[in-house]
Design an enzyme around this catalytic site. Structure first.
Site, mmCIF file in Angstrom:
data_model
loop_
_atom_site.group_PDB
_atom_site.id
_atom_site.type_symbol
_atom_site.label_atom_id
_atom_site.label_comp_id
_atom_site.label_asym_id
_atom_site.label_seq_id
_atom_site.Cartn_x
_atom_site.Cartn_y
_atom_site.Cartn_z
ATOM 1 N N CYS A 195 0.279 -13.594 -29.926
ATOM 2 C CA CYS A 195 0.796 -13.217 -31.247
ATOM 3 C C CYS A 195 -0.267 -13.236 -32.332
ATOM 4 O O CYS A 195 -0.654 -12.193 -32.838
ATOM 5 C CB CYS A 195 1.960 -14.143 -31.626
ATOM 6 S SG CYS A 195 3.474 -13.820 -30.688
ATOM 7 N N LYS A 239 -3.602 -10.831 -32.023
ATOM 8 C CA LYS A 239 -3.340 -9.381 -32.044
ATOM 9 C C LYS A 239 -2.586 -8.980 -33.304
ATOM 10 O O LYS A 239 -2.771 -7.869 -33.818
ATOM 11 C CB LYS A 239 -2.607 -8.939 -30.782
ATOM 12 C CG LYS A 239 -1.205 -9.468 -30.573
ATOM 13 C CD LYS A 239 -0.137 -8.459 -30.903
ATOM 14 C CE LYS A 239 1.239 -8.977 -30.556
ATOM 15 N NZ LYS A 239 2.320 -8.102 -31.079
ATOM 16 N N ARG A 282 8.357 -19.717 -31.632
ATOM 17 C CA ARG A 282 7.142 -20.451 -31.266
ATOM 18 C C ARG A 282 7.220 -20.756 -29.778
ATOM 19 O O ARG A 282 8.213 -21.343 -29.324
ATOM 20 C CB ARG A 282 7.055 -21.768 -32.044
ATOM 21 C CG ARG A 282 6.992 -21.622 -33.557
ATOM 22 C CD ARG A 282 7.251 -22.966 -34.221
ATOM 23 N NE ARG A 282 8.605 -23.449 -33.918
ATOM 24 C CZ ARG A 282 8.994 -24.721 -34.052
ATOM 25 N NH1 ARG A 282 8.122 -25.636 -34.451
ATOM 26 N NH2 ARG A 282 10.232 -25.074 -33.777
ATOM 27 N N THR A 338 4.578 -5.396 -28.172
ATOM 28 C CA THR A 338 3.714 -4.477 -28.928
ATOM 29 C C THR A 338 2.275 -4.990 -28.803
ATOM 30 O O THR A 338 1.725 -5.550 -29.748
ATOM 31 C CB THR A 338 4.126 -4.394 -30.410
ATOM 32 O OG1 THR A 338 4.179 -5.728 -30.959
ATOM 33 C CG2 THR A 338 5.481 -3.745 -30.553
#
Length: 438
Positions: free
Chosen positions: A265, A268, A152, A85
């Site tokens: 991550c 955004k 992670r 996404t």
């Protein structure tokens, strides 16, 4: 159990291999034939410690396979949505749900009654509700669960096999409870290992990931704001972090001042979170995240300014070695890499920049073809007038300042991650500078 994983990028490939290691029969589906070909040979399309071994084990057992044909998900009881996404193009901060919608649309013709669709992608709150309605239009007896990921990079295999928590967002009623029960069977092994399970509603489950990332980003930017104060007052941000970290309410993790966060991550996600808050009319609730983002980006500018100071006011024509291209160690991910951002800024301002990284050189070269790259730290620093440590790979932290001193033109180093021992480098004749330290 037969399980499909739709989307075999970073999240999907690791999740598929992890599920196979838990004993399930897994098919990973992706629209990229080259990626499927690599995975089908047991090769990871990106660097992640432990993943090649997990893929090899899954393929050898016969429990893991990959396909470019979404029809191969038929007869699977659970379908995990693991597509990306990204941030929308054109300057918009909102998340682009194109891949999520396409994954659902491709899956719908193959759904059976009592199938469970488990969303793992990071999406704006409200997305799960919309997707659940779409699923029920086609297959009323299938059910959606939102099961966010908390991987992670560099530790994704560990986080998949031994997660610190599982979250299920389900619809109210018996159907939602049955779907949650099926997912507990999928994760039986990790639950037996003691992983906590939080079963909640759709909205909360979607908020968990972005709330967690926003908190971590805030903690990083807080200590970097303190680094700015230390630079203005002569304080030492490393000692400051150590002192406040002893408070159990605060803790020491994510209080390492330096160049700030990057990757695919945190940046955004916090921007998409702010954008969604604006759409919901509660943008004031997340106003502080604008400053979190601003502090983070300011660190990159400060690094360039510090390099200019060390070069007596100008970096034009100066040979500068950059140690690190990935946004963090143990990864080859260069998305929104602070190290590459700094390197590109300095190159644009006329510096002769050479970048190196143990794993990310090729990815960096693809995104920044105009930069110069080297395949070893020794090659990068040869004849350098300034060295910048910008990604704290263990092999860079372990470099011998005496040996390195024999390769450079001038012994000057800026530690952008506060990862080096200042005393050792100064004892070896280096001028040592760091963000937030005297």
């Amino acid at each position: 159990m037969r399980i499909s994983v739709i989307g075999c990028g970073y999240l999907g490939a690791v999740h598929a291999a992890g599920l196979a290691a838990m004993g399930h029969d897994v098919v990973g589906v992706d629209t990229d034939p080259a990626r499927i070909e690599l995975l089908s040979r047991g090769e990871a399309p990106f660097y992640e410690p432990g993943l090649p071994e997990l893929l090899e084990s899954g393929m050898a057992s016969g429990r893991l396979r990959f396909s470019a044909d979404v029809a191969d998900v038929a007869d699977c009881a659970v379908h995990f949505i693991c597509v990306g996404t990204p941030q929308k193009r054109g300057g918009e901060d909102a998340a682009d749900l194109t891949f999520v919608d396409a994954a659902i649309d491709g899956l719908l013709p193959h759904l059976s009654a009592r199938d469970v669709v488990a969303g793992k992608s990071t999406v704006p709150v409200g997305t799960a509700e919309r997707l659940a309605r779409r699923i029920h239009e086609v297959q009323p007896r299938a059910e959606l669960v939102w099961n966010p990921e908390f991987l992670r990079e560099g530790h994704a295999v560990e986080d998949t096999l031994r997660p610190d928590r599982l979250v299920f967002g389900v619809a109210p009623g018996a159907a939602g409870e049955a779907a949650a029960q099926l997912l507990t069977e999928v994760y039986a092994e990790v639950l037996a290992g003691g992983a906590p399970l939080v079963c909640t509603d759709y909205a909360t489950a979607q908020l968990v990931k972005v709330a967690a990332n926003s908190f971590l980003a805030t903690k990083i930017s807080f200590i970097n704001a303190m680094a700015e104060m230390c630079e203005a007052t002569g304080g030492d941000v490393v000692r400051l972090a150590e002192a406040i970290g002893h408070d159990e309410r605060i803790g020491r993790q994510f209080l390492s001042a330096g160049l700030g966060f990057g990757g695919g991550c945190l940046p955004k996600d916090i921007r998409a979170f702010m954008a969604r808050a604006g759409e919901l009319g509660v943008d004031q609730a997340l106003t502080f995240l604008h400053e979190v983002d601003s502090i983070n980006m300011r660190r990159r500018v400060r690094m360039v300014d510090l390099a200019r100071e060390e070069c007596h006011g100008s970096i034009v024509g100066r040979r500068i070695a950059i140690l690190g291209a990935a946004f963090k160690p143990h990864s080859d991910d260069v998305r929104d890499s602070p190290a590459l951002n700094v390197a590109a800024q300095m190159a644009l301002q006329g510096a002769d920049v050479v970048v190196t990284d143990p794993r990310a050189v090729e990815n960096a070269r693809t995104r920044w073809p105009d930069l110069k790259f080297a395949y070893s730290a020794e090659e990068a620093v040869t004849a350098a007038e300034l060295v910048l440590l910008l990604t704290e790979w263990p092999e860079y932290v372990a470099l011998d300042p005496v040996e390195l001193g024999g390769l450079v033109q001038t012994r000057r180093i800026i530690d952008g991650r506060n990862a080096l021992d200042p005393d050792a480098w100064r004892a070896a004749g280096w001028r040592y500078r760091a963000l937030g330290r005297p």
